[in-house]
Design an enzyme around this catalytic site. Structure first.
Site, PDB file in Angstrom:
ATOM      1  N   HIS A  82       0.847  -1.193   0.000  1.00 48.14           N
ATOM      2  CA  HIS A  82       0.000   0.000   0.000  1.00 48.14           C
ATOM      3  C   HIS A  82       0.881   1.240   0.000  1.00 48.14           C
ATOM      4  CE1 HIS A  82      -3.337   2.651   1.124  1.00 48.14           C
ATOM      5  NE2 HIS A  82      -2.467   3.246   1.908  1.00 48.14           N
ATOM      6  N   ASP A 161     -15.115   4.277   7.788  1.00 50.42           N
ATOM      7  CA  ASP A 161     -13.992   5.151   7.411  1.00 50.42           C
ATOM      8  C   ASP A 161     -14.479   6.246   6.469  1.00 50.42           C
ATOM      9  OD1 ASP A 161     -11.153   5.928   7.172  1.00 50.42           O
ATOM     10  OD2 ASP A 161     -11.445   5.301   5.095  1.00 50.42           O
ATOM     11  N   ARG A 168     -13.674  14.291   9.060  1.00 52.01           N
ATOM     12  CA  ARG A 168     -12.313  14.793   9.322  1.00 52.01           C
ATOM     13  C   ARG A 168     -11.940  15.896   8.333  1.00 52.01           C
ATOM     14  NH1 ARG A 168      -8.858   9.713   8.666  1.00 52.01           N
ATOM     15  NH2 ARG A 168      -7.132  11.158   8.843  1.00 52.01           N
ATOM     16  N   SER A 183      -7.381   4.673   9.726  1.00 48.29           N
ATOM     17  CA  SER A 183      -8.094   4.735   8.450  1.00 48.29           C
ATOM     18  C   SER A 183      -7.431   3.789   7.435  1.00 48.29           C
ATOM     19  CB  SER A 183      -8.080   6.186   7.956  1.00 48.29           C
ATOM     20  OG  SER A 183      -8.445   6.276   6.620  1.00 48.29           O
ATOM     21  N   LYS A 187      -8.657  -0.523   6.317  1.00 52.33           N
ATOM     22  CA  LYS A 187      -8.893  -0.994   4.949  1.00 52.33           C
ATOM     23  C   LYS A 187      -7.947  -2.131   4.578  1.00 52.33           C
ATOM     24  CE  LYS A 187      -8.916   3.391   3.973  1.00 52.33           C
ATOM     25  NZ  LYS A 187      -8.930   4.737   3.472  1.00 52.33           N
TER      26      LYS A 187
HETATM   27  N1  URA Z   1      -5.272   7.695   3.398  1.00 46.38           N
HETATM   28  C1  URA Z   1      -6.309   7.099   4.022  1.00 46.38           C
HETATM   29  O1  URA Z   1      -6.802   6.075   3.565  1.00 46.38           O
HETATM   30  N2  URA Z   1      -6.758   7.648   5.163  1.00 46.38           N
HETATM   31  C2  URA Z   1      -6.243   8.750   5.708  1.00 46.38           C
HETATM   32  O2  URA Z   1      -6.704   9.191   6.751  1.00 46.38           O
HETATM   33  C3  URA Z   1      -5.179   9.378   5.035  1.00 46.38           C
HETATM   34  C4  URA Z   1      -4.698   8.812   3.877  1.00 46.38           C
END
Ligand code: URA
Length: 434
Positions: A82, A161, A168, A183, A187
């Site tokens: 990632h 999220d 946010r 966050s 995922k």
């Molecule tokens: N990427 C994400 O998936 N979440 C965040 O909070 C910041 C970057």
């Protein structure tokens, strides 16, 4: 239990219990806890952080708000790489086929680009008729044959999220390290893998501008992954210039294909080789970087990695012949050259500025609703450390629409920092945290 007491506890830096986190997140998802209370909670986290136990539980709770994808019939060592988001970042395009050629597989969720950063989905969608897997069955069908599986995020992956991120975004709490860590990791933990490798970009074009922040974010993400039994490693990589020479979509696919033919930009090679080394090491196949590099060289030289990319494209609906014939990709109508205004050495290429210059000509999206023009983009003719003469071409802008091309060019020229001293020994791998 009341939300106000949970906010008050976080305000006073007291550790929350699992039951309190359950109450808060379940209530927010169900709509019984309003945005204003969640906003106050997020701001309290921004200032007071979360303990390891709180953050791990919070992340799992987020993950469990939606679908969890597991594979019963994908008999591979699964590596989920990632990136925290960069400019010119075509690592996934190159890495997937190399891992596959070495007997591993990727089965990962990929995103679309937003703002100055690009996304893997947009790059592959440069290829006519290319369709990402939409279901896990489709992903397994492609990854089972090629070792490369990429799927777009659906609304059912970590819905909490999406809801919290949107809040946010409007409450100045995006740049909170524990909130970013939860966050991202919620995922990552929503899809099965044996190893998560986080490419944490550091520098001008990255979320994390300083090594200290990148280190802290990496440490928190690694902590979450490892405490739930998912081996997680973070590689901190340089984003003080875009990765490779091309920024866009079709042009990044071409650069990725060229890399698989052995024609690498030095920085892209360094990042990809390091990630493959870490994967092979954790799988137990090599103990040194040199052993890994030899194996990678082999699958590049014998064409195996390129062949797997070809098959992946074919099975995804595209014409695999694109790996030999770039004219199958969309081409821009015109090219505008950018000339250096001074003589010297390139000391920095502000990546964020280049990302924005690519976005304004249509290679990226200013808002989620924007359409991407896959043909357009920027090619850097000079990288950090290169000598430039006054009047020499330093970058080319490939465009279709005249509208923003002059401002794009001005941004590209502004992004180049030219100095008198040559920068030696540029490090692209800054640190590895595991
Ligand atoms: N990427 C994400 O998936 N979440 C965040 O909070 C910041 C970057």
């Amino acid at each position: 239990m009341r939300a106000v007491d949970i906010i008050d506890k976080k305000k006073k830096r007291q550790e929350l219990t699992k039951e309190e986190i359950d109450f808060l997140l379940e209530g927010y998802l169900a709509g019984t806890i309003p945005d204003y209370q969640m906003s106050a909670f997020l701001m309290a986290v921004y200032f007071n952080n979360m303990t390891k136990e709180e953050l791990t539980y919070f992340t799992l709770k987020m993950r469990n708000s939606g679908d969890i994808i597991t594979f019963d019939n994908l008999d591979y060592y699964l590596v989920d790489k990632h990136s925290t988001g960069g400019v010119g970042d075509k690592v996934t395009v190159v890495l997937g086929p190399i891992l596959a050629a070495l007997g591993m597989a990727t089965a990962k969720l990929s995103g679309k680009g937003l703002g100055h950063t690009g996304g893997t989905i947009d790059k592959f969608e440069s290829i006519e008729n290319f369709k990402f897997s939409l279901t896990k069955e489709e992903l397994v069908a492609v990854a089972g044959k090629t070792g490369v599986g990429l799927m777009g995020y659906s609304d059912n992956i970590v819905p909490l999220d999406k809801k919290i991120y949107a809040l946010r975004d409007v409450t100045a709490t995006v740049d909170s390290i524990p909130l970013i860590a939860s966050s991202i990791m919620s995922k990552k933990l929503a899809i099965q893998s044996n190893l998560i490798i986080l490419d944490v970009k550091v520098g001008d074009g990255a979320f994390m501008k300083t090594i200290e922040d990148a280190r802290e974010l990496s440490r928190r993400m690694v902590e979450i992954g490892n405490s739930v039994g998912r081996k997680t490693i973070a590689v901190l990589t340089n984003m003080d210039e875009p990765l490779g020479y091309n920024i866009g979509n079709a042009n990044e696919i071409i650069e990725g294909i060229e890399a698989l033919k052995g024609h690498w930009s030095a920085d892209l090679k360094e990042v990809v080789y390091e990630i493959v080394y870490l994967a092979l090491k954790h799988k137990g196949e090599v103990s040194t970087y040199e052993e890994a590099a030899k194996k990678i060289d082999e699958v590049i030289d014998n064409g195996r990695a390129l062949e797997l990319l070809r098959q992946f494209i074919e099975l995804s609906g595209g014409d695999g012949e694109v790996v030999n014939n770039y004219e199958l990709l969309p081409m821009p109508k015109s090219v505008l050259e950018g000339f250096s205004e001074e003589e010297g050495f390139v000391t920095k290429i502000k990546a964020e500025e280049i990302g924005k210059a690519a976005m304004v000509i249509g290679a990226g999206r200013a808002t989620k609703e924007d359409e991407v023009d896959h043909a357009v983009g920027i090619e850097l003719k000079k990288k950090v450390g290169d000598k430039v003469e006054k009047g020499e071409v330093i970058a080319e802008i490939y465009f279709n629409d005249e509208k923003n091309v002059q401002s794009s060019k001005a941004m590209v020229l502004d992004a180049y920092v030219i100095g008198k001293e040559k920068i030696e020994n540029i490090k692209n791998i800054l640190e590895v945290i595991e």
